[in-house]
Design a protein around this motif. Structure first.
Motif, PDB file in Angstrom:
ATOM      1  N   THR A 190     -16.199  -4.524  -3.667  1.00  0.00           N
ATOM      2  CA  THR A 190     -16.752  -3.897  -2.458  1.00  0.00           C
ATOM      3  C   THR A 190     -15.815  -2.855  -1.849  1.00  0.00           C
ATOM      4  N   TYR A 191     -14.571  -2.799  -2.307  1.00  0.00           N
ATOM      5  CA  TYR A 191     -13.618  -1.839  -1.767  1.00  0.00           C
ATOM      6  C   TYR A 191     -13.719  -0.463  -2.422  1.00  0.00           C
ATOM      7  N   VAL A 192     -14.250  -0.422  -3.626  1.00  0.00           N
ATOM      8  CA  VAL A 192     -14.365   0.844  -4.358  1.00  0.00           C
ATOM      9  C   VAL A 192     -15.326   1.764  -3.602  1.00  0.00           C
ATOM     10  N   GLY A 193     -14.857   2.989  -3.352  1.00  0.00           N
ATOM     11  CA  GLY A 193     -15.646   3.966  -2.622  1.00  0.00           C
ATOM     12  C   GLY A 193     -15.300   4.075  -1.148  1.00  0.00           C
ATOM     13  N   LEU A 194     -14.532   3.118  -0.630  1.00  0.00           N
ATOM     14  CA  LEU A 194     -14.121   3.177   0.776  1.00  0.00           C
ATOM     15  C   LEU A 194     -12.933   4.114   0.941  1.00  0.00           C
ATOM     16  N   GLU A 195     -12.796   4.674   2.133  1.00  0.00           N
ATOM     17  CA  GLU A 195     -11.590   5.429   2.441  1.00  0.00           C
ATOM     18  C   GLU A 195     -10.418   4.449   2.513  1.00  0.00           C
ATOM     19  N   GLN A 196      -9.237   4.928   2.177  1.00  0.00           N
ATOM     20  CA  GLN A 196      -8.063   4.070   2.075  1.00  0.00           C
ATOM     21  C   GLN A 196      -7.828   3.253   3.338  1.00  0.00           C
ATOM     22  N   GLN A 197      -7.820   3.876   4.484  1.00  0.00           N
ATOM     23  CA  GLN A 197      -7.523   3.150   5.730  1.00  0.00           C
ATOM     24  C   GLN A 197      -8.564   2.064   5.994  1.00  0.00           C
ATOM     25  N   ASP A 198      -9.844   2.377   5.772  1.00  0.00           N
ATOM     26  CA  ASP A 198     -10.895   1.383   5.985  1.00  0.00           C
ATOM     27  C   ASP A 198     -10.726   0.205   5.030  1.00  0.00           C
ATOM     28  N   ALA A 199     -10.396   0.498   3.774  1.00  0.00           N
ATOM     29  CA  ALA A 199     -10.204  -0.554   2.784  1.00  0.00           C
ATOM     30  C   ALA A 199      -9.020  -1.439   3.152  1.00  0.00           C
ATOM     31  N   GLU A 200      -7.919  -0.830   3.573  1.00  0.00           N
ATOM     32  CA  GLU A 200      -6.742  -1.607   3.952  1.00  0.00           C
ATOM     33  C   GLU A 200      -7.031  -2.502   5.150  1.00  0.00           C
ATOM     34  N   GLU A 201      -7.711  -1.981   6.151  1.00  0.00           N
ATOM     35  CA  GLU A 201      -8.041  -2.780   7.332  1.00  0.00           C
ATOM     36  C   GLU A 201      -8.967  -3.935   6.969  1.00  0.00           C
ATOM     37  N   ARG A 202      -9.962  -3.668   6.123  1.00  0.00           N
ATOM     38  CA  ARG A 202     -10.887  -4.715   5.700  1.00  0.00           C
ATOM     39  C   ARG A 202     -10.135  -5.799   4.932  1.00  0.00           C
ATOM     40  N   ALA A 203      -9.264  -5.398   4.019  1.00  0.00           N
ATOM     41  CA  ALA A 203      -8.528  -6.366   3.205  1.00  0.00           C
ATOM     42  C   ALA A 203      -7.656  -7.265   4.076  1.00  0.00           C
ATOM     43  N   ARG A 204      -6.937  -6.694   5.002  1.00  0.00           N
ATOM     44  CA  ARG A 204      -6.082  -7.503   5.886  1.00  0.00           C
ATOM     45  C   ARG A 204      -6.933  -8.429   6.749  1.00  0.00           C
ATOM     46  N   ASN A 213      -4.448  -4.710  -4.708  1.00  0.00           N
ATOM     47  CA  ASN A 213      -4.013  -3.377  -5.116  1.00  0.00           C
ATOM     48  C   ASN A 213      -5.186  -2.408  -5.104  1.00  0.00           C
ATOM     49  N   PHE A 214      -4.938  -1.219  -4.614  1.00  0.00           N
ATOM     50  CA  PHE A 214      -5.922  -0.145  -4.635  1.00  0.00           C
ATOM     51  C   PHE A 214      -5.363   1.033  -5.416  1.00  0.00           C
ATOM     52  N   GLU A 215      -6.185   1.623  -6.265  1.00  0.00           N
ATOM     53  CA  GLU A 215      -5.851   2.928  -6.834  1.00  0.00           C
ATOM     54  C   GLU A 215      -6.601   3.943  -5.992  1.00  0.00           C
ATOM     55  N   VAL A 216      -5.853   4.834  -5.346  1.00  0.00           N
ATOM     56  CA  VAL A 216      -6.430   5.759  -4.370  1.00  0.00           C
ATOM     57  C   VAL A 216      -6.242   7.199  -4.823  1.00  0.00           C
ATOM     58  N   ASN A 245      -7.806  10.044  -0.963  1.00  0.00           N
ATOM     59  CA  ASN A 245      -8.016   9.139   0.166  1.00  0.00           C
ATOM     60  C   ASN A 245      -9.187   8.172  -0.029  1.00  0.00           C
ATOM     61  N   VAL A 246      -9.662   8.014  -1.284  1.00  0.00           N
ATOM     62  CA  VAL A 246     -10.774   7.111  -1.578  1.00  0.00           C
ATOM     63  C   VAL A 246     -10.334   6.107  -2.643  1.00  0.00           C
ATOM     64  N   VAL A 247     -10.710   4.838  -2.454  1.00  0.00           N
ATOM     65  CA  VAL A 247     -10.380   3.792  -3.414  1.00  0.00           C
ATOM     66  C   VAL A 247     -11.263   3.964  -4.653  1.00  0.00           C
ATOM     67  N   HIS A 248     -10.620   4.121  -5.824  1.00  0.00           N
ATOM     68  CA  HIS A 248     -11.343   4.290  -7.076  1.00  0.00           C
ATOM     69  C   HIS A 248     -11.299   3.030  -7.934  1.00  0.00           C
ATOM     70  N   ARG A 249     -10.328   2.157  -7.660  1.00  0.00           N
ATOM     71  CA  ARG A 249     -10.169   0.926  -8.419  1.00  0.00           C
ATOM     72  C   ARG A 249      -9.481  -0.091  -7.527  1.00  0.00           C
ATOM     73  N   CYS A 250      -9.797  -1.364  -7.723  1.00  0.00           N
ATOM     74  CA  CYS A 250      -9.221  -2.417  -6.892  1.00  0.00           C
ATOM     75  C   CYS A 250      -9.062  -3.674  -7.733  1.00  0.00           C
ATOM     76  N   TRP A 251      -7.905  -4.345  -7.595  1.00  0.00           N
ATOM     77  CA  TRP A 251      -7.682  -5.591  -8.333  1.00  0.00           C
ATOM     78  C   TRP A 251      -6.687  -6.462  -7.578  1.00  0.00           C
ATOM     79  N   PRO A 252      -6.839  -7.781  -7.705  1.00  0.00           N
ATOM     80  CA  PRO A 252      -5.905  -8.702  -7.061  1.00  0.00           C
ATOM     81  C   PRO A 252      -4.629  -8.841  -7.872  1.00  0.00           C
ATOM     82  N   GLY A 253      -3.567  -9.244  -7.207  1.00  0.00           N
ATOM     83  CA  GLY A 253      -2.320  -9.552  -7.883  1.00  0.00           C
ATOM     84  C   GLY A 253      -1.300  -8.523  -7.678  1.00  0.00           C
TER      85      GLY A 253
END
Length: 71
Positions: free
Chosen positions: A17-31, A57-60, A63-71
């Protein structure tokens, strides 16, 4: 005998669900969903393969998350 340490665990979360979000929005949601560490990386960054529970982890790019994975 000593107690077993209380290691962090990953929150119940769909990381897709993080893919496609702007970096700041994704970081806030994750925390807000309980990830203890949030890391944004540019594409192609060389990283170790060590797994850290509780880290997201986000690959940004642009300023947009293109990939996301735990660990």
């Amino acid at each position: 005998m000593s107690d077993v340490p209380d290691f962090p665990t990953n929150p119940e979360d769909d990381v897709r669900t993080y893919v496609g979000l702007e970096q700041q929005d994704a970081e806030e949601r994750a925390r807000g969903r309980g990830w203890s560490t949030v890391r944004a990386l540019p594409p192609g960054t060389v990283i170790t393969m060590e797994y850290v529970a509780g880290r997201l982890n986000f690959e940004v790019k642009d300023n947009v998350v293109h990939r996301c994975w735990p660990g």
